[in-house]
Design a protein around this motif. Structure first.
Motif, PDB file in Angstrom:
ATOM      1  N   GLU A  97      46.746  19.582 -11.588  1.00 38.91           N
ATOM      2  CA  GLU A  97      47.021  20.970 -11.949  1.00 38.91           C
ATOM      3  C   GLU A  97      47.912  21.070 -13.171  1.00 38.91           C
ATOM      4  OE1 GLU A  97      48.554  22.822  -8.390  1.00 38.91           O
ATOM      5  OE2 GLU A  97      46.535  23.532  -7.876  1.00 38.91           O
ATOM      6  N   ARG A  98      48.905  20.177 -13.236  1.00 34.18           N
ATOM      7  CA  ARG A  98      49.784  20.180 -14.405  1.00 34.18           C
ATOM      8  C   ARG A  98      50.576  18.879 -14.426  1.00 34.18           C
ATOM      9  NH1 ARG A  98      52.881  23.275 -10.720  1.00 34.18           N
ATOM     10  NH2 ARG A  98      55.088  22.646 -10.641  1.00 34.18           N
ATOM     11  N   ILE A  99      51.199  18.635 -15.553  1.00 34.52           N
ATOM     12  CA  ILE A  99      52.056  17.465 -15.706  1.00 34.52           C
ATOM     13  C   ILE A  99      53.416  17.958 -16.173  1.00 34.52           C
ATOM     14  CG2 ILE A  99      52.397  15.258 -16.860  1.00 34.52           C
ATOM     15  CD1 ILE A  99      49.348  15.129 -17.222  1.00 34.52           C
ATOM     16  N   ASP A 100      54.429  17.750 -15.330  1.00 40.82           N
ATOM     17  CA  ASP A 100      55.777  18.221 -15.626  1.00 40.82           C
ATOM     18  C   ASP A 100      56.537  17.199 -16.462  1.00 40.82           C
ATOM     19  OD1 ASP A 100      55.334  20.551 -14.245  1.00 40.82           O
ATOM     20  OD2 ASP A 100      56.221  19.830 -12.366  1.00 40.82           O
ATOM     21  N   PRO A 101      57.644  17.623 -17.098  1.00 43.72           N
ATOM     22  CA  PRO A 101      58.462  16.681 -17.867  1.00 43.72           C
ATOM     23  C   PRO A 101      58.833  15.459 -17.050  1.00 43.72           C
ATOM     24  CG  PRO A 101      59.184  18.933 -18.261  1.00 43.72           C
ATOM     25  CD  PRO A 101      58.157  19.002 -17.162  1.00 43.72           C
ATOM     26  N   ARG A 233       4.984  21.689 -24.154  1.00 45.02           N
ATOM     27  CA  ARG A 233       5.904  20.586 -24.422  1.00 45.02           C
ATOM     28  C   ARG A 233       6.198  19.901 -23.090  1.00 45.02           C
ATOM     29  NH1 ARG A 233       5.753  19.379 -29.556  1.00 45.02           N
ATOM     30  NH2 ARG A 233       3.684  20.159 -29.028  1.00 45.02           N
ATOM     31  N   THR A 234       6.453  18.610 -23.121  1.00 49.51           N
ATOM     32  CA  THR A 234       6.790  17.898 -21.889  1.00 49.51           C
ATOM     33  C   THR A 234       8.256  17.479 -21.827  1.00 49.51           C
ATOM     34  OG1 THR A 234       6.084  15.791 -22.855  1.00 49.51           O
ATOM     35  CG2 THR A 234       4.440  17.045 -21.593  1.00 49.51           C
ATOM     36  N   ALA A 235       8.951  17.587 -22.939  1.00 51.59           N
ATOM     37  CA  ALA A 235      10.395  17.317 -22.955  1.00 51.59           C
ATOM     38  C   ALA A 235      11.006  18.106 -24.096  1.00 51.59           C
ATOM     39  CB  ALA A 235      10.694  15.828 -23.118  1.00 51.59           C
ATOM     40  N   ALA A 236      12.247  18.474 -23.916  1.00 48.14           N
ATOM     41  CA  ALA A 236      12.940  19.275 -24.932  1.00 48.14           C
ATOM     42  C   ALA A 236      14.347  18.738 -25.135  1.00 48.14           C
ATOM     43  CB  ALA A 236      12.993  20.745 -24.521  1.00 48.14           C
ATOM     44  N   PHE A 237      14.861  18.971 -26.337  1.00 46.28           N
ATOM     45  CA  PHE A 237      16.225  18.582 -26.672  1.00 46.28           C
ATOM     46  C   PHE A 237      16.991  19.822 -27.099  1.00 46.28           C
ATOM     47  CE2 PHE A 237      14.163  14.579 -26.642  1.00 46.28           C
ATOM     48  CZ  PHE A 237      15.144  13.619 -26.430  1.00 46.28           C
ATOM     49  N   VAL A 238      18.266  19.843 -26.747  1.00 46.95           N
ATOM     50  CA  VAL A 238      19.137  20.949 -27.105  1.00 46.95           C
ATOM     51  C   VAL A 238      20.483  20.373 -27.518  1.00 46.95           C
ATOM     52  CG1 VAL A 238      20.059  21.291 -24.770  1.00 46.95           C
ATOM     53  CG2 VAL A 238      19.949  23.235 -26.362  1.00 46.95           C
ATOM     54  N   PHE A 239      21.169  21.067 -28.383  1.00 41.56           N
ATOM     55  CA  PHE A 239      22.486  20.637 -28.841  1.00 41.56           C
ATOM     56  C   PHE A 239      23.513  21.551 -28.190  1.00 41.56           C
ATOM     57  CE2 PHE A 239      24.160  17.963 -32.398  1.00 41.56           C
ATOM     58  CZ  PHE A 239      25.503  18.187 -32.165  1.00 41.56           C
ATOM     59  N   PRO A 240      24.087  21.152 -27.064  1.00 42.51           N
ATOM     60  CA  PRO A 240      25.050  22.023 -26.382  1.00 42.51           C
ATOM     61  C   PRO A 240      26.377  22.074 -27.139  1.00 42.51           C
ATOM     62  CG  PRO A 240      24.973  19.917 -25.294  1.00 42.51           C
ATOM     63  CD  PRO A 240      23.927  19.872 -26.374  1.00 42.51           C
ATOM     64  N   ARG A 241      27.165  23.072 -26.838  1.00 40.77           N
ATOM     65  CA  ARG A 241      28.508  23.149 -27.425  1.00 40.77           C
ATOM     66  C   ARG A 241      29.465  22.363 -26.551  1.00 40.77           C
ATOM     67  NH1 ARG A 241      33.366  26.287 -27.985  1.00 40.77           N
ATOM     68  NH2 ARG A 241      32.978  27.450 -26.080  1.00 40.77           N
ATOM     69  N   PRO A 242      30.052  21.301 -27.069  1.00 40.38           N
ATOM     70  CA  PRO A 242      30.973  20.497 -26.261  1.00 40.38           C
ATOM     71  C   PRO A 242      32.337  21.169 -26.157  1.00 40.38           C
ATOM     72  CG  PRO A 242      30.805  19.559 -28.451  1.00 40.38           C
ATOM     73  CD  PRO A 242      29.854  20.726 -28.420  1.00 40.38           C
ATOM     74  N   VAL A 243      32.840  21.273 -24.945  1.00 43.39           N
ATOM     75  CA  VAL A 243      34.148  21.894 -24.705  1.00 43.39           C
ATOM     76  C   VAL A 243      35.033  20.858 -24.007  1.00 43.39           C
ATOM     77  CG1 VAL A 243      35.400  23.779 -23.614  1.00 43.39           C
ATOM     78  CG2 VAL A 243      33.071  24.161 -24.458  1.00 43.39           C
ATOM     79  N   PRO A 244      36.053  20.346 -24.680  1.00 48.92           N
ATOM     80  CA  PRO A 244      36.864  19.284 -24.072  1.00 48.92           C
ATOM     81  C   PRO A 244      37.731  19.791 -22.925  1.00 48.92           C
ATOM     82  CG  PRO A 244      37.847  19.993 -26.133  1.00 48.92           C
ATOM     83  CD  PRO A 244      36.527  20.704 -26.030  1.00 48.92           C
ATOM     84  N   HIS A 245      37.878  18.970 -21.904  1.00 46.42           N
ATOM     85  CA  HIS A 245      38.820  19.260 -20.820  1.00 46.42           C
ATOM     86  C   HIS A 245      40.203  18.763 -21.258  1.00 46.42           C
ATOM     87  CE1 HIS A 245      35.713  20.492 -18.063  1.00 46.42           C
ATOM     88  NE2 HIS A 245      35.072  19.339 -18.167  1.00 46.42           N
ATOM     89  N   ASP A 246      40.787  19.455 -22.217  1.00 52.02           N
ATOM     90  CA  ASP A 246      42.027  18.954 -22.823  1.00 52.02           C
ATOM     91  C   ASP A 246      43.250  19.808 -22.504  1.00 52.02           C
ATOM     92  OD1 ASP A 246      41.574  21.193 -24.377  1.00 52.02           O
ATOM     93  OD2 ASP A 246      41.372  20.110 -26.277  1.00 52.02           O
ATOM     94  N   ASP A 247      43.159  20.659 -21.479  1.00 49.76           N
ATOM     95  CA  ASP A 247      44.300  21.511 -21.139  1.00 49.76           C
ATOM     96  C   ASP A 247      45.551  20.699 -20.817  1.00 49.76           C
ATOM     97  OD1 ASP A 247      42.703  23.669 -21.538  1.00 49.76           O
ATOM     98  OD2 ASP A 247      42.476  24.207 -19.432  1.00 49.76           O
ATOM     99  N   LEU A 248      45.370  19.564 -20.130  1.00 49.49           N
ATOM    100  CA  LEU A 248      46.535  18.736 -19.801  1.00 49.49           C
ATOM    101  C   LEU A 248      47.191  18.211 -21.071  1.00 49.49           C
ATOM    102  CD1 LEU A 248      45.161  16.687 -16.763  1.00 49.49           C
ATOM    103  CD2 LEU A 248      46.706  18.655 -16.698  1.00 49.49           C
ATOM    104  N   LEU A 249      46.376  17.815 -22.025  1.00 49.74           N
ATOM    105  CA  LEU A 249      46.909  17.274 -23.270  1.00 49.74           C
ATOM    106  C   LEU A 249      47.637  18.347 -24.076  1.00 49.74           C
ATOM    107  CD1 LEU A 249      43.866  15.050 -24.271  1.00 49.74           C
ATOM    108  CD2 LEU A 249      46.144  14.231 -23.641  1.00 49.74           C
ATOM    109  N   THR A 250      47.019  19.493 -24.247  1.00 52.23           N
ATOM    110  CA  THR A 250      47.678  20.548 -25.022  1.00 52.23           C
ATOM    111  C   THR A 250      48.901  21.079 -24.286  1.00 52.23           C
ATOM    112  OG1 THR A 250      46.157  22.211 -24.092  1.00 52.23           O
ATOM    113  CG2 THR A 250      45.554  21.198 -26.204  1.00 52.23           C
ATOM    114  N   GLY A 251      48.858  21.054 -22.941  1.00 52.91           N
ATOM    115  CA  GLY A 251      50.016  21.471 -22.166  1.00 52.91           C
ATOM    116  C   GLY A 251      51.204  20.549 -22.346  1.00 52.91           C
ATOM    117  N   LEU A 252      50.924  19.290 -22.687  1.00 49.75           N
ATOM    118  CA  LEU A 252      51.987  18.319 -22.961  1.00 49.75           C
ATOM    119  C   LEU A 252      52.475  18.405 -24.406  1.00 49.75           C
ATOM    120  CD1 LEU A 252      50.436  15.270 -21.088  1.00 49.75           C
ATOM    121  CD2 LEU A 252      52.631  16.327 -20.533  1.00 49.75           C
ATOM    122  N   GLY A 253      51.812  19.229 -25.200  1.00 50.15           N
ATOM    123  CA  GLY A 253      52.217  19.376 -26.598  1.00 50.15           C
ATOM    124  C   GLY A 253      51.401  18.577 -27.581  1.00 50.15           C
ATOM    125  N   CYS A 254      50.302  17.964 -27.128  1.00 49.24           N
ATOM    126  CA  CYS A 254      49.454  17.191 -28.034  1.00 49.24           C
ATOM    127  C   CYS A 254      48.737  18.134 -28.994  1.00 49.24           C
ATOM    128  CB  CYS A 254      48.427  16.374 -27.247  1.00 49.24           C
ATOM    129  SG  CYS A 254      49.156  15.195 -26.098  1.00 49.24           S
TER     130      CYS A 254
END
Length: 325
Positions: A97-101, A233-254
């Motif tokens: 959930e979070r990382i404290d000092p 078509r039998t197969a398709a490709f898509v370019f999704p928008r990548p969203v990083p799970h970086d809340d812990l990092l930014t919460g630490l000040g990165c």
């Protein structure tokens, strides 16, 4: 398990003496497991927090990983976990959930883990376009990475959905695997240069807004356009928008770099002392094998950083003992 029975002079790392882990790894994908394995072999006290939600879970197989090509993604994680556990690495299922000092890692449910260093390997999520059929076929016959999946659909009639500017490059690249590739510009505004390059490469365009993927018998059969046309078509490709799970990092000040992703050096070290990051959480292009390498590089750097601290503490104790004589 790591222990202190081989340390008669009391010079074991602090993490082995007071219950604090040398490293807490958040994320048990290829990056996290690779780092945990190396750190376990270095006799570090390591705890891995596993939320059990790998990015590639929808895929039946992974490819391009030397000696493990074609292995189901879950099987790789099971093997990696078993290998790490042989060296005393411990695992806990949960979500941070979070990382404290002081690097107190708080999990949902109340568990608190103390750490000397942190490695965040929480990956990313793929934000898919809101086109009916996309989510249902994701990781099956709707794919993303040509290097990961195109060989398995080689020589088939392929579609590329133009939901992202990267779709043009994706289409050009896929021509290596099939002579029958159709780009659906959808919402893309193709330039004259784009159109020339696509035509020169032998790619066709299906103009118009995509309304759905046509699925029959749980398999992709075609792509439907707003005017009612269905392009088989039998197969398709898509370019999704990548969203990083970086809340812990930014919460630490990165800090994030100019590209919007948390900045690290080549070892995964962030701008916050004691915090490393590896894998897709900081690099959306990293494949499974690349993420494993990033985890290994981070582990080397983490152990070196811990070693410097261990030596400094040992020198302090040595001086204090010498002064007391």
């Amino acid at each position: 398990m790591n222990d202190t029975k081989h340390d008669p002079n009391g010079t074991a790392p602090r993490g082995d003496r007071d219950g604090t882990h040398d490293v807490v790894v958040v994320g048990a994908g290829a990056a996290g497991l690779s780092a945990a394995l190396l750190l376990g072999r270095a006799r570090r006290r390591v705890m891995v927090v596993d939320a059990g939600e790998p990015r590639n879970a929808p895929a039946a197989h992974m490819h391009g990983f030397l000696s493990r090509d074609g292995l189901p993604p879950a099987a790789l994680l099971d093997l990696g976990r078993a290998e790490a556990e042989r060296y005393g690495v411990r695992f806990v299922r949960g979500r941070v959930e979070r990382i404290d000092p002081g690097f107190l890692v708080r999990l949902a449910g109340g568990v608190v883990l103390g750490a000397r260093r942190l490695l965040v390997a929480t990956g990313l999520r793929d934000e898919l376009p809101a086109i009916p059929g996309v989510r249902e076929q994701w990781g099956r016959d709707l794919l993303h990475c040509p290097y990961c999946h195109a060989h398995e659909v080689r020589d088939q009639p392929l579609a590329v959905l133009g939901t992202h500017p990267g779709a043009v490059h994706q289409a050009l690249l896929l021509r290596q695997w099939s002579d029958d590739v159709v780009l659906f510009p959808h919402t893309l505004d193709l330039t004259a240069q784009d159109r020339e390059r696509l035509a020169a490469r032998g790619l066709r365009l299906a103009e118009g807004e995509v309304t759905r993927l046509v699925v029959d018998g749980d398999r992709l059969r075609g792509v439907e356009l707003r005017d009612g046309r269905v392009v088989p078509r039998t197969a398709a490709f898509v370019f999704p928008r990548p969203v990083p799970h970086d809340d812990l990092l930014t919460g630490l000040g990165c800090a994030r770099g100019d590209d919007g992703w948390v900045a690290t050096d080549r070892t995964g070290r962030t701008g916050v002392a004691g915090v490393w990051a590896a894998g897709n959480v900081v690099d959306p292009r990293a494949q499974v094998v690349t993420s494993a390498g990033m985890g290994s590089a981070a582990a080397f750097a983490l152990n070196t950083d811990l070693l410097e601290e261990d030596v400094d503490l040992a020198v302090e104790r040595h001086r204090a003992a010498s002064a007391a004589r």
